[in-house]
Design a protein around this motif. Structure first.
Motif, PDB file in Angstrom:
ATOM      1  N   TYR A 141      39.394  32.259  37.249  1.00  0.00           N
ATOM      2  CA  TYR A 141      39.898  32.120  35.885  1.00  0.00           C
ATOM      3  C   TYR A 141      39.989  30.655  35.507  1.00  0.00           C
ATOM      4  O   TYR A 141      40.351  29.813  36.322  1.00  0.00           O
ATOM      5  CB  TYR A 141      41.299  32.740  35.755  1.00  0.00           C
ATOM      6  CG  TYR A 141      41.303  34.246  35.795  1.00  0.00           C
ATOM      7  CD1 TYR A 141      41.070  34.989  34.643  1.00  0.00           C
ATOM      8  CD2 TYR A 141      41.560  34.932  36.976  1.00  0.00           C
ATOM      9  CE1 TYR A 141      41.090  36.375  34.673  1.00  0.00           C
ATOM     10  CE2 TYR A 141      41.580  36.319  37.018  1.00  0.00           C
ATOM     11  CZ  TYR A 141      41.344  37.027  35.863  1.00  0.00           C
ATOM     12  OH  TYR A 141      41.358  38.394  35.893  1.00  0.00           O
ATOM     13  N   ASP A 142      39.657  30.352  34.247  1.00  0.00           N
ATOM     14  CA  ASP A 142      39.829  29.018  33.695  1.00  0.00           C
ATOM     15  C   ASP A 142      41.238  28.968  33.118  1.00  0.00           C
ATOM     16  O   ASP A 142      41.513  29.567  32.074  1.00  0.00           O
ATOM     17  CB  ASP A 142      38.782  28.749  32.619  1.00  0.00           C
ATOM     18  CG  ASP A 142      38.892  27.371  32.000  1.00  0.00           C
ATOM     19  OD1 ASP A 142      39.909  26.681  32.223  1.00  0.00           O
ATOM     20  OD2 ASP A 142      37.959  26.989  31.281  1.00  0.00           O
ATOM     21  N   ILE A 143      42.136  28.283  33.801  1.00  0.00           N
ATOM     22  CA  ILE A 143      43.544  28.288  33.408  1.00  0.00           C
ATOM     23  C   ILE A 143      43.747  27.765  31.987  1.00  0.00           C
ATOM     24  O   ILE A 143      44.632  28.230  31.282  1.00  0.00           O
ATOM     25  CB  ILE A 143      44.384  27.494  34.434  1.00  0.00           C
ATOM     26  CG1 ILE A 143      44.400  28.256  35.766  1.00  0.00           C
ATOM     27  CG2 ILE A 143      45.802  27.260  33.941  1.00  0.00           C
ATOM     28  CD1 ILE A 143      45.069  27.540  36.898  1.00  0.00           C
ATOM     29  N   SER A 144      42.898  26.866  31.538  1.00  0.00           N
ATOM     30  CA  SER A 144      43.050  26.327  30.179  1.00  0.00           C
ATOM     31  C   SER A 144      42.697  27.351  29.099  1.00  0.00           C
ATOM     32  O   SER A 144      43.033  27.169  27.941  1.00  0.00           O
ATOM     33  CB  SER A 144      42.193  25.068  30.007  1.00  0.00           C
ATOM     34  OG  SER A 144      40.817  25.403  30.018  1.00  0.00           O
ATOM     35  N   LYS A 145      42.028  28.435  29.499  1.00  0.00           N
ATOM     36  CA  LYS A 145      41.631  29.467  28.536  1.00  0.00           C
ATOM     37  C   LYS A 145      42.221  30.822  28.905  1.00  0.00           C
ATOM     38  O   LYS A 145      41.642  31.865  28.605  1.00  0.00           O
ATOM     39  CB  LYS A 145      40.108  29.570  28.485  1.00  0.00           C
ATOM     40  CG  LYS A 145      39.438  28.315  27.988  1.00  0.00           C
ATOM     41  CD  LYS A 145      37.938  28.449  28.008  1.00  0.00           C
ATOM     42  CE  LYS A 145      37.299  27.148  27.552  1.00  0.00           C
ATOM     43  NZ  LYS A 145      35.847  27.194  27.679  1.00  0.00           N
ATOM     44  N   THR A 146      43.375  30.802  29.563  1.00  0.00           N
ATOM     45  CA  THR A 146      43.970  32.028  30.063  1.00  0.00           C
ATOM     46  C   THR A 146      45.436  32.108  29.667  1.00  0.00           C
ATOM     47  O   THR A 146      46.163  31.119  29.762  1.00  0.00           O
ATOM     48  CB  THR A 146      43.856  32.082  31.601  1.00  0.00           C
ATOM     49  OG1 THR A 146      42.473  31.981  31.956  1.00  0.00           O
ATOM     50  CG2 THR A 146      44.400  33.371  32.158  1.00  0.00           C
ATOM     51  N   ALA A 147      45.859  33.296  29.217  1.00  0.00           N
ATOM     52  CA  ALA A 147      47.269  33.571  28.956  1.00  0.00           C
ATOM     53  C   ALA A 147      47.739  34.579  30.001  1.00  0.00           C
ATOM     54  O   ALA A 147      47.001  35.486  30.374  1.00  0.00           O
ATOM     55  CB  ALA A 147      47.458  34.134  27.559  1.00  0.00           C
ATOM     56  N   VAL A 148      48.973  34.393  30.467  1.00  0.00           N
ATOM     57  CA  VAL A 148      49.489  35.242  31.542  1.00  0.00           C
ATOM     58  C   VAL A 148      50.864  35.781  31.161  1.00  0.00           C
ATOM     59  O   VAL A 148      51.736  35.031  30.717  1.00  0.00           O
ATOM     60  CB  VAL A 148      49.605  34.433  32.856  1.00  0.00           C
ATOM     61  CG1 VAL A 148      50.222  35.266  33.955  1.00  0.00           C
ATOM     62  CG2 VAL A 148      48.242  33.906  33.289  1.00  0.00           C
TER      63      VAL A 148
END
Length: 66
Positions: free
Chosen positions: A27-34
């Motif tokens: 996952y690309d953390i800059s383009k991910t919501a959790v």
């Protein structure tokens, strides 16, 4: 090894934190919501938020299109 539900699927994880799970699964953390147990986890807290047995994790990746 915690058993967690990720995007509706039961799984066991070896990773300790949300950040390490995301990184090890591409996952690309800059383009991910959790969301963890129904609450948004800020990007600043991904590395300090541990995954525990019974957690429910929802991961949404944003993809550009056009």
């Amino acid at each position: 090894m915690p058993n967690v539900k990720i995007n509706g699927e039961e799984t066991s994880v070896n990773d300790g934190t949300v950040s390490s799970y995301l990184s090890s699964h591409g996952y690309d953390i800059s383009k991910t919501a959790v969301l963890l147990n129904g609450k948004v986890v800020s990007r600043a807290n991904l590395g300090s938020t541990d995954l525990k047995d019974g957690d429910v994790l929802e991961i949404v990746s944003f993809v550009g299109g056009g």
